[in-house]
Design a protein around this motif. Structure first.
Motif, mmCIF file in Angstrom:
data_model
loop_
_atom_site.group_PDB
_atom_site.id
_atom_site.type_symbol
_atom_site.label_atom_id
_atom_site.label_comp_id
_atom_site.label_asym_id
_atom_site.label_seq_id
_atom_site.Cartn_x
_atom_site.Cartn_y
_atom_site.Cartn_z
ATOM 1 N N LYS A 149 0.794 -1.223 0.000
ATOM 2 C CA LYS A 149 0.000 0.000 0.000
ATOM 3 C C LYS A 149 0.834 1.285 0.000
ATOM 4 N N THR A 150 2.123 1.140 0.034
ATOM 5 C CA THR A 150 2.980 2.340 -0.014
ATOM 6 C C THR A 150 3.119 2.877 -1.435
ATOM 7 N N GLU A 151 2.687 2.106 -2.437
ATOM 8 C CA GLU A 151 2.917 2.488 -3.834
ATOM 9 C C GLU A 151 1.895 3.489 -4.365
ATOM 10 N N ILE A 152 0.807 3.665 -3.662
ATOM 11 C CA ILE A 152 -0.229 4.604 -4.105
ATOM 12 C C ILE A 152 -0.999 5.055 -2.873
ATOM 13 N N ASP A 153 -1.730 6.147 -3.010
ATOM 14 C CA ASP A 153 -2.561 6.636 -1.906
ATOM 15 C C ASP A 153 -3.428 5.492 -1.368
ATOM 16 N N LYS A 154 -3.297 5.244 -0.083
ATOM 17 C CA LYS A 154 -4.030 4.148 0.558
ATOM 18 C C LYS A 154 -5.543 4.285 0.354
ATOM 19 N N ASN A 155 -6.041 5.517 0.293
ATOM 20 C CA ASN A 155 -7.491 5.726 0.120
ATOM 21 C C ASN A 155 -8.007 5.094 -1.166
ATOM 22 N N PHE A 156 -7.211 5.168 -2.240
ATOM 23 C CA PHE A 156 -7.638 4.577 -3.502
ATOM 24 C C PHE A 156 -7.803 3.063 -3.371
ATOM 25 N N LEU A 157 -6.794 2.426 -2.758
ATOM 26 C CA LEU A 157 -6.870 0.972 -2.586
ATOM 27 C C LEU A 157 -8.005 0.579 -1.644
ATOM 28 N N ASP A 158 -8.243 1.391 -0.637
ATOM 29 C CA ASP A 158 -9.363 1.119 0.280
ATOM 30 C C ASP A 158 -10.691 1.109 -0.471
ATOM 31 N N ILE A 159 -10.841 2.057 -1.395
ATOM 32 C CA ILE A 159 -12.098 2.145 -2.150
ATOM 33 C C ILE A 159 -12.234 0.967 -3.110
ATOM 34 N N ILE A 160 -11.129 0.601 -3.788
ATOM 35 C CA ILE A 160 -11.158 -0.577 -4.673
ATOM 36 C C ILE A 160 -11.559 -1.809 -3.863
ATOM 37 N N HIS A 161 -10.935 -1.980 -2.717
ATOM 38 C CA HIS A 161 -11.223 -3.123 -1.844
ATOM 39 C C HIS A 161 -12.688 -3.105 -1.410
ATOM 40 N N ALA A 162 -13.191 -1.909 -1.081
ATOM 41 C CA ALA A 162 -14.579 -1.779 -0.605
ATOM 42 C C ALA A 162 -15.585 -2.216 -1.665
ATOM 43 N N TRP A 163 -15.340 -1.846 -2.916
ATOM 44 C CA TRP A 163 -16.303 -2.195 -3.964
ATOM 45 C C TRP A 163 -16.263 -3.682 -4.313
ATOM 46 N N ILE A 164 -15.100 -4.289 -4.216
ATOM 47 C CA ILE A 164 -15.053 -5.744 -4.427
ATOM 48 C C ILE A 164 -15.777 -6.448 -3.278
ATOM 49 N N SER A 165 -15.594 -5.942 -2.063
ATOM 50 C CA SER A 165 -16.311 -6.491 -0.897
ATOM 51 C C SER A 165 -17.814 -6.321 -1.076
ATOM 52 N N PHE A 166 -18.217 -5.183 -1.628
ATOM 53 C CA PHE A 166 -19.637 -4.921 -1.889
ATOM 54 C C PHE A 166 -20.189 -5.917 -2.900
ATOM 55 N N ALA A 167 -19.383 -6.252 -3.910
ATOM 56 C CA ALA A 167 -19.826 -7.237 -4.905
ATOM 57 C C ALA A 167 -20.031 -8.607 -4.260
ATOM 58 N N LEU A 168 -19.216 -8.908 -3.252
ATOM 59 C CA LEU A 168 -19.370 -10.176 -2.523
ATOM 60 C C LEU A 168 -20.596 -10.157 -1.636
ATOM 61 N N ASP A 169 -20.879 -8.992 -1.044
ATOM 62 C CA ASP A 169 -21.987 -8.881 -0.103
ATOM 63 C C ASP A 169 -22.577 -7.480 -0.204
ATOM 64 N N ASN A 170 -23.728 -7.366 -0.890
ATOM 65 C CA ASN A 170 -24.350 -6.061 -1.106
ATOM 66 C C ASN A 170 -24.829 -5.394 0.179
#
Length: 567
Positions: A149-170
């Motif tokens: 997570k040091t390679e890019i703003d952590k907030n961006f990765l958090d949002i990517i992770h959140a939407w994949i989690s949302f796809a798993l569980d709406n």
């Protein structure tokens, strides 16, 4: 001593001879490789299974890379992708495939990279999206979690992770995956609003979007999302507020957005987690664009595009990023896929015009604008069409369009000066001077100190030997405002010339030529001034330069006569 000097001379001659041989070989290699590269591209998709094809593509890539032909380099490198063995070349091929959006090659190469570099940033992002497209959400998450997570703003990765989690569980709790909406940064606020909207929690979404509207100046894309939401919730007050914000960006957009009308520009909303994931890649791409890291902007944009093909805002951003790195064909391909019912259509046309102008495709540019003028209410498009026709020498056609635009104006405003100035130029070129003069004077009435109008009107009076003292004053004011504009400085020098002040004229004209050394007209004027003070050899030299710089100079016969016998 003489013998040593002779030997040194022989060595120097040999060195120069060798240099020219090597230079010639390099030029031959470059030309032949370019021809070979073009031939290979024209052959289209061919199998690279044979050694001959592999070596041919490899050689073409090496030379394309060496001589800075980015387009060919990327094409050949992706053709080579399945046969590459060294890690460095695999990564280079992967980056090239991502740059030209060869998604098939990108996914194959990403799988190879992960074997020797488990945490590779872009390889994991590509594989995450590939898994997501195949509804393999668990592996999509794993790929994101592999990234340091040091390679890019952590907030961006958090949002990517959140939407994949949302796809798993709406039913995931937005606050748990993205934080508190009362304290969020803009990009997280947006995605919190979107997640709540997709869960039908309209009250929370409305509150988040309203706060963003009040607190931040936004982009057209954000306003598009807000309008889409407030239109669905019938919130007229907020719609009008968004319109006010939009008008500060481009007032023409308001004329093109008619809600609930079949002819209105369509909003490209966020309908599901896949759209939302594409949205965050668009956000990241825009962030890198603002940082002037255009290649990275393209990488993230192309990843997002492989989640959502019909995404006008992203295609428009991608086109601008490609334009910045001179990959014009890729820019145009993205722009051509944006439909006329998009909110971005006018911006798309403007970008296409910039690119076509830069690559010298004037006829295509004019045809594009003619077609666009029938499909949009934008005055900008018609103004661009008129200007393009004028620049191409089609003055009568341009005047008709300028006339139409001027008729729409109830009372001319300051901002309308350019319209009268442009029509004035067209009238002047077809020798309707009185109409041209009237337009220039109107432009000056609206914008009294506009240097280009001052210069054009002043120079035109000088050429006609009218109002010489007033013309001089106009040009002097223009030159004071634009001391580094070669053409305005030339006008001032020519004004001195016509007033008989040849010494002053030479000083100013020499400055103009130093600012634009290869301009034929400027060199002609300087030659005339030299002749008037008896510097005949220098005058003839300047006139000869005119024909070197512009062999088809409009007054070629006059220049040849001056070279032969002077003024």
């Amino acid at each position: 001593m003489c013998q040593r000097e002779a030997e040194d001379q022989i060595i120097q001659i040999c060195k120069r001879f060798l240099f020219f041989i090597l230079l010639s070989i390099n030029l031959i290699n470059f030309c032949s490789t370019k021809l070979y590269a073009e031939k290979k591209i024209l052959e289209g998709n061919q199998k690279i299974g044979t050694n001959e094809n592999f070596s041919g593509n490899y050689l073409s890539w090496v030379f394309s890379e060496k001589y800075g032909d980015i387009e060919s380099s990327n094409i050949f490198l992706t053709k080579l992708s399945e046969n590459l063995k060294t890690n460095d070349l695999i990564i280079k091929a992967f980056n090239s495939s991502l740059l030209i959006n060869d998604w098939s090659a990108s996914t194959k190469l990403a799988k190879k990279i992960i074997i020797f570099d488990k945490h590779n940033f872009f390889a994991n992002l590509v594989l995450s999206v590939d898994h997501f497209n195949n509804k393999d959400f668990n592996n999509s998450l794993i790929s994101v979690e592999n990234i340091k997570k040091t390679e890019i703003d952590k907030n961006f990765l958090d949002i990517i992770h959140a939407w994949i989690s949302f796809a798993l569980d709406n039913d995931v709790n937005p606050s748990q995956v993205l934080g508190d909406h009362e304290k969020c940064i803009p990009v997280k606020c947006l995605h919190l609003g979107l997640m709540n909207e997709l869960q039908n929690k309209k009250k929370i979404s409305g509150k988040i979007y309203g706060k963003m509207l009040n607190d931040y100046e936004s982009s057209i894309r954000l306003y598009e999302i807000f309008l889409s939401f407030f239109n669905k919730t019938n919130n007229t007050k907020k719609i009008n507020f968004v319109f006010e914000k939009l008008s500060s960006i481009d007032n023409n957009l308001i004329n093109e957005i008619i809600l609930n009308d079949n002819n209105a520009k369509k909003f490209n909303g966020v309908l599901d987690s896949k759209d939302a994931l594409a949205e965050i890649y668009f956000n990241i791409s825009g962030w890198f664009y603002e940082k002037k890291l255009y290649k990275f902007s393209v990488y993230f944009g192309n990843i997002g595009l492989n989640l959502k093909q019909d995404f006008p805002a992203l295609r428009s951003l991608l086109a601008n990023s490609y334009k910045k790195i001179n990959l014009f064909e890729h820019a145009l391909k993205n722009l051509e896929k944006i439909k006329e019912d998009s909110l971005y259509y006018t911006a798309v046309i403007l970008t296409q015009v910039e690119i076509l102008d830069e690559i010298g495709k004037t006829e295509k540019l004019i045809n594009l604008l003619k077609d666009a003028s029938k499909k949009t209410k934008s005055n900008n498009i018609n103004m661009l069409l008129a200007d393009s026709l004028r620049s191409s020498g089609l003055y009568q056609e341009s005047i008709k369009i300028y006339d139409g635009l001027i008729k729409k104006i109830n009372k001319p405003q300051k901002s309308d000066w350019g319209l009268f100035y442009s029509r004035g130029i067209a009238y002047e070129r077809i020798k309707k001077w009185k109409k041209a003069e009237r337009d220039f004077l109107m432009a000056l009435e609206l914008m009294p100190n506009e240097p280009y109008v001052l210069n054009y009107l002043g120079y035109s009076w000088l050429e006609r030997k009218e109002n010489l003292s007033e013309a001089f004053e106009l040009i002097l004011i223009a030159a004071q405002q634009k001391p580094h504009d070669a053409y305005i400085i030339d006008s001032l020098g020519w004004a001195y010339y016509l007033l008989g002040e040849f010494s002053n004229s030479i000083e100013i004209l020499e400055k103009a030529v130093s600012l634009s050394p290869n301009d034929a007209t400027l060199n002609d004027h300087l030659g005339d001034a030299y002749w008037k003070v008896g510097r005949t050899r220098e005058a003839i030299s300047q006139w000869k330069r005119v024909l070197i710089f512009d062999p088809k100079f409009k007054r070629k016969d006059e220049i040849q006569r001056k070279i032969a016998s002077g003024i």
